[in-house]
Scaffold this motif. Structure first.
Motif, mmCIF file in Angstrom:
data_model
loop_
_atom_site.group_PDB
_atom_site.id
_atom_site.type_symbol
_atom_site.label_atom_id
_atom_site.label_comp_id
_atom_site.label_asym_id
_atom_site.label_seq_id
_atom_site.Cartn_x
_atom_site.Cartn_y
_atom_site.Cartn_z
ATOM 1 N N VAL A 32 -4.453 -2.662 -2.316
ATOM 2 C CA VAL A 32 -4.480 -1.713 -3.216
ATOM 3 C C VAL A 32 -2.776 -1.757 -3.620
ATOM 4 C CG1 VAL A 32 -2.452 0.444 -2.072
ATOM 5 C CG2 VAL A 32 -4.951 0.023 -1.329
ATOM 6 N N ALA A 35 -3.368 -2.868 -7.050
ATOM 7 C CA ALA A 35 -3.901 -2.616 -8.476
ATOM 8 C C ALA A 35 -2.794 -1.091 -8.270
ATOM 9 C CB ALA A 35 -5.343 -1.623 -7.253
ATOM 10 N N VAL A 36 -1.980 -0.586 -7.313
ATOM 11 C CA VAL A 36 -0.722 -0.265 -8.342
ATOM 12 C C VAL A 36 -0.176 -0.582 -8.767
ATOM 13 C CG1 VAL A 36 0.924 1.198 -6.987
ATOM 14 C CG2 VAL A 36 -1.430 1.404 -5.932
ATOM 15 N N VAL A 127 -5.020 4.009 -3.665
ATOM 16 C CA VAL A 127 -4.186 3.342 -4.943
ATOM 17 C C VAL A 127 -3.877 5.096 -5.643
ATOM 18 C CG1 VAL A 127 -4.218 2.114 -7.499
ATOM 19 C CG2 VAL A 127 -5.705 1.219 -5.113
#
Length: 214
Positions: A32, A35-36, A127
């Motif tokens: 996460v 991806a952020v 996300v």
């Protein structure tokens, strides 16, 4: 005529082994947090382009001066708008997660999601929520806004200078090796001196009451 390679062992009669997908290495998914960070890179680029375009349209085309405070307001609005979009994505995923959790046999949704995609949907939702939170933080960070606006402004001047240079190149100007060699230096001087002076002069000539909304 084809001849058999005597040095190569014959494989006649060898049983065919079907392909086993499970033997492939499992793909590595982004966490996460990772991806952020990738998402924020995209939103920063998108917001910078949006501010740059507003600068070009409202200031250069409209002959309006550029004020840092107005630019910050534009950047803040854009970041908050992107945050709302990210929250909307998360809300939609929440509804899908609830739907497939309550009824695993639900029909595939318009985007192709099924009950088997629950882990992926939960990952994407997390996300999107975090991206929205970080975007709101950025929209309240004055230092971030100043840097974003300053970078967008430099991008705009470079684009203007590039267009001017391109139009000049279309004229009947002799182009030789020396001309091409010093082209980049002329571009930097145009951005740093000529266009900056033009911007400063326009700001001084217009009274505050004449400022249009950016």
């Amino acid at each position: 005529m084809w001849f058999w390679n005597r040095d190569r062992p014959r494989e006649w009669g060898r049983a065919h082994v079907p392909f086993d997908e499970s033997t492939l290495p499992r793909p590595k998914f982004l966490t996460v947090a990772e991806a952020v960070e990738e998402g924020l890179l995209l939103t920063e680029y998108a917001s910078r382009m949006a501010v740059k375009n507003r600068f070009l349209i409202r200031v250069l085309a409209g002959h309006e001066p550029w004020e840092l405070a107005r630019g910050q307001g534009i950047a803040r609005d854009i970041l908050q708008s992107l945050a709302r979009e990210s929250d909307t994505d998360a809300d939609n995923l929440d509804r899908l997660i609830e739907k497939f959790s309550d009824n695993p046999a639900s029909a595939r949704d318009a985007h192709g999601y099924t009950h088997d995609d629950l882990p992926n949907m939960e990952h994407r939702r997390d996300v999107s929520r975090e991206v929205a939170r970080r975007l709101r933080e950025q929209s309240a960070d004055e230092a971030f806004l100043i840097e974003l606006v300053s970078t967008a402004r430099r991008d705009a001047w470079r684009e203007v200078a590039s267009n001017i240079e391109h139009n000049l190149d279309l004229e009947n100007i002799p182009v030789d090796a020396d001309y091409l060699k010093h082209r980049e230096q002329r571009m930097r001087r145009l951005i740093a001196e000529d266009l900056a002076a033009l911007s400063s002069r326009s700001t001084e000539e217009l009274a505050p009451a004449e400022y249009g909304d950016l």
